[in-house]
Design an enzyme around this catalytic site. Structure first.
Site, PDB file in Angstrom:
ATOM      1  N   HIS A  46      36.762  36.627  51.641  1.00 26.42           N
ATOM      2  CA  HIS A  46      35.836  37.626  51.104  1.00 26.42           C
ATOM      3  C   HIS A  46      34.623  36.959  50.455  1.00 26.42           C
ATOM      4  O   HIS A  46      34.699  35.820  49.982  1.00 26.42           O
ATOM      5  CB  HIS A  46      36.545  38.515  50.098  1.00 26.42           C
TER       6      HIS A  46
ATOM      7  N   GLU B  30      33.083  37.403  47.617  1.00 24.32           N
ATOM      8  CA  GLU B  30      33.239  37.003  46.224  1.00 24.32           C
ATOM      9  C   GLU B  30      34.014  35.686  46.121  1.00 24.32           C
ATOM     10  O   GLU B  30      33.616  34.782  45.382  1.00 24.32           O
ATOM     11  CB  GLU B  30      33.970  38.092  45.418  1.00 24.32           C
TER      12      GLU B  30
ATOM     13  N   CYS C  12      37.824  43.959  46.231  1.00 24.47           N
ATOM     14  CA  CYS C  12      39.232  44.270  46.446  1.00 24.47           C
ATOM     15  C   CYS C  12      40.013  43.803  45.218  1.00 24.47           C
ATOM     16  O   CYS C  12      39.473  43.126  44.333  1.00 24.47           O
ATOM     17  CB  CYS C  12      39.741  43.585  47.717  1.00 24.47           C
TER      18      CYS C  12
ATOM     19  N   CYS D 298      40.115  39.864  44.816  1.00 19.91           N
ATOM     20  CA  CYS D 298      38.837  39.308  44.364  1.00 19.91           C
ATOM     21  C   CYS D 298      38.562  39.702  42.918  1.00 19.91           C
ATOM     22  O   CYS D 298      38.023  38.908  42.144  1.00 19.91           O
ATOM     23  CB  CYS D 298      37.694  39.756  45.276  1.00 19.91           C
TER      24      CYS D 298
END
Length: 154
Positions: free
Chosen positions: A80, A82, A108, A111
């Protein structure tokens, strides 16, 4: 022409929120996952200090090459945005503490756990992720979370 003269009609200066989200959106376009284009920008003291986008782990094939590997509704081939940004900043010795994250999507849950441990001051997102547990976790950690629209209307 003197240095103080303007050429053409005056223009409106780009606001900081639009700049920060625009950079996140630009980075999202660099992402390699076919499922979602997500970007993030970290800002501290009005300066962009890091950014990231969705992509496969370094040296691994991307979704663009092999297709997405979907599990429980999400692609597990990609890292992801992040997490990519946090990993890059750590590798380069850049502290994200007290920064504000500008994200194209809300984080999410996994993260959000990483983000919470950094000690950021806030997070602004443009589009909600399919699961809001990440936002709930950040709010419960007293991290200011706002939508981009709310920031623009403030």
């Amino acid at each position: 022409m003197s240095f103080n003269q303007t050429v053409g009609p005056p223009r409106e200066r780009l606001s900081r929120p639009r700049l920060y989200m625009g950079v996140a959106e630009l980075h999202a376009q660099r992402g390699t996952c076919l499922r979602a284009q997500v970007g993030v920008t970290a800002v501290r003291d009005h300066r962009i200090i890091a950014s990231g986008y969705v992509g496969a782990p370094a040296g691994m094939p991307h979704c663009l090459d092999l297709g997405c590997d979907i599990e429980n509704g999400g692609c597990i081939r990609s890292v992801h945005a992040e997490a990519n940004m946090i990993a890059w900043a750590a590798r380069e010795g850049i502290s994200l503490h007290n920064s504000i994250f500008w994200c194209t999507h809300s984080p999410c849950f996994n993260c959000a756990k990483l983000i919470s441990n950094i000690g950021i001051r806030g997070l602004v997102y443009k589009q909600a992720y399919r699961d809001n547990r990440g936002v709930e976790l950040l709010i419960n950690q007293d991290i200011r979370v706002n939508t981009f629209q709310r920031v623009l209307n403030a």
